[in-house]
Scaffold this motif. Structure first.
Motif, short mmCIF file in Angstrom:
data_model
loop_
_atom_site.label_atom_id
_atom_site.label_comp_id
_atom_site.label_asym_id
_atom_site.label_seq_id
_atom_site.Cartn_x
_atom_site.Cartn_y
_atom_site.Cartn_z
N ARG A 1 0.85 -1.19 0.00
CA ARG A 1 0.00 0.00 0.00
C ARG A 1 0.89 1.24 0.00
O ARG A 1 1.72 1.44 0.88
N VAL A 2 0.69 2.07 -1.02
CA VAL A 2 1.47 3.30 -1.15
C VAL A 2 0.50 4.45 -1.35
O VAL A 2 -0.17 4.54 -2.37
N GLY A 3 0.43 5.32 -0.36
CA GLY A 3 -0.46 6.49 -0.47
C GLY A 3 -1.91 6.15 -0.64
O GLY A 3 -2.62 6.87 -1.37
N GLY A 4 -2.39 5.09 -0.05
CA GLY A 4 -3.80 4.73 -0.12
C GLY A 4 -4.12 3.74 -1.23
O GLY A 4 -5.12 3.07 -1.17
N SER A 5 -3.28 3.67 -2.26
CA SER A 5 -3.54 2.69 -3.33
C SER A 5 -2.62 1.50 -3.16
O SER A 5 -1.58 1.58 -2.53
N ARG B 1 -0.08 -1.11 -4.74
CA ARG B 1 0.85 -1.23 -5.88
C ARG B 1 1.40 -2.64 -5.93
O ARG B 1 1.63 -3.28 -4.90
#
Length: 64
Positions: free
Chosen positions: A56-60, A62
């Motif tokens: 999870r990177v910045g809410g999304s 990946r």
């Protein structure tokens, strides 16, 4: 505690042993054992080593 052999006569025990010997021989004759060669790549696939990893990177989410 009494075993089954204690209740049987000697002739019955001999018959039983003959039946057991015959069943072991028939099993080995009917199914020949095959050895499958599994490659290193197949083992990695079976164990799940080549799956994508997600983070999870910045809410999304990946994929790596």
């Amino acid at each position: 505690m009494m075993k089954c052999a204690d209740h049987l006569s000697k002739s019955d025990i001999q018959k039983f042993k003959q039946l057991r010997r015959g069943s072991k021989q028939s099993k080995s004759e009917s199914k020949p054992k095959r050895k499958e060669d599994i490659s290193h790549r197949d083992w990695e696939y079976i164990m799940g080593m080549n799956r994508d990893t997600y983070k999870r990177v910045g809410g999304s989410v990946r994929r790596k």
